[in-house]
Design an enzyme around this catalytic site. Structure first.
Site, PDB file in Angstrom:
ATOM      1  CD  GLU A  54     -25.889  28.309  79.650  1.00  0.00           C
ATOM      2  OE1 GLU A  54     -26.200  27.155  79.978  1.00  0.00           O
ATOM      3  OE2 GLU A  54     -24.703  28.682  79.480  1.00  0.00           O
ATOM      4  N   GLY A 103     -23.589  31.846  77.681  1.00  0.00           N
ATOM      5  CA  GLY A 103     -23.736  32.003  79.121  1.00  0.00           C
ATOM      6  C   GLY A 103     -24.518  33.239  79.509  1.00  0.00           C
ATOM      7  CB  ALA A 110     -17.635  31.507  77.809  1.00  0.00           C
ATOM      8  CD  GLU A 113     -23.657  27.972  74.545  1.00  0.00           C
ATOM      9  OE1 GLU A 113     -23.634  28.606  75.616  1.00  0.00           O
ATOM     10  OE2 GLU A 113     -24.649  27.986  73.776  1.00  0.00           O
TER      11      GLU A 113
END
Length: 254
Positions: free
Chosen positions: A117, A114, A69, A137
């Protein structure tokens, strides 16, 4: 061979024969902002409509697959706004996972947060020699919220997933291969390795390939949707804490 191209500001879609290649392109590190997430979702939706596409490849432009992100964008979001932002990312990532064709991630560099992910949503992953992957994170006081906790656990098991997520450490290709996260691409490079597998899969009978994907996914992901919802809720709750704010602000401060 037929080909077509669709280019937006952040995602380039190239279809050659029966293979679609989606390239994330938001220099310098392909960090996810609202624009990239929206264009990724649209690009995958476009691939869904193409009956002539039998395999999809995901990769990143430049030195990164995707660095997660864009913290400059999310740092000042309210809890409600962050929840909305994350649900958009989770939807785009899950759309990748639910494609009815094989998806191959060519991880050409950093795939963090992300970005990792997204790679985990693919059916297959190849790692270049320069790749590093991880879910950092927790080091910012938050948690992965786009399916990473659920999908990583299904791939490597609960104990290893907890260690990787709780430590936030980065994993190099050799260890990623040993953990079963994907394969080292070696001297071929991640994209060339992905293209080789795509050629093999696209030549196989499509109904059989689709049935195999559906059956294996159904066997392993029977409770995935509930887990994804829990991941989203966890990030929303943790994002509201003072620790999360301090961690994100500290990261983006030179």
């Amino acid at each position: 061979m037929t080909g077509s191209d669709t280019t937006t500001d952040c995602v380039h879609v190239e279809i050659v024969g029966s293979v679609a290649r989606l390239t994330l392109s938001r220099p310098p590190v392909n960090a996810f902002n609202a624009q990239l997430v929206g264009q990724l979702d649209d690009a995958v939706a476009e691939v869904e409509t193409r009956a002539d596409v039998r395999v999809a490849i995901l990769t990143g432009a430049g030195r990164c697959f995707a660095a997660g992100a864009d913290l400059h964008e999310i740092a000042d979001l309210s809890v409600d706004a962050m929840s909305w932002w994350n649900r958009r990312l989770e939807r785009a990532v899950d759309r990748v996972a639910r494609l009815g064709i094989p998806v191959i991630a060519a991880v050409n560099g950093h795939a963090l947060g992300g970005g990792f992910e997204l790679a985990l949503a693919a059916d297959f992953r190849f790692f270049s020699a320069a790749a590093t992957v991880g879910l950092p994170e927790v080091t910012l006081g938050i948690v992965p919220g786009a399916g990473g906790m659920s999908r990583l656990t299904r791939i490597v098991g609960a104990m290893r997933a907890k260690e990787l997520i709780m430590s936030g450490r980065r994993v190099r290709p050799e260890e990623a291969d040993a953990l079963g996260l994907g394969w080292q691409a070696g001297s071929r490079g991640a994209l060339a390795a992905a293209e080789g597998l795509a050629e093999t899969l696209s030549a196989a009978p499509h109904p059989a390939i689709r049935a195999v994907k559906e059956s294996v996914d159904r066997a392993t992901d029977s409770s995935l949707q509930a887990s994804l919802a829990a991941d989203v809720a966890a990030l929303t709750a943790v994002f509201a804490t003072d620790e999360a704010r301090r961690g994100i602000v500290a990261f983006r401060t030179p």
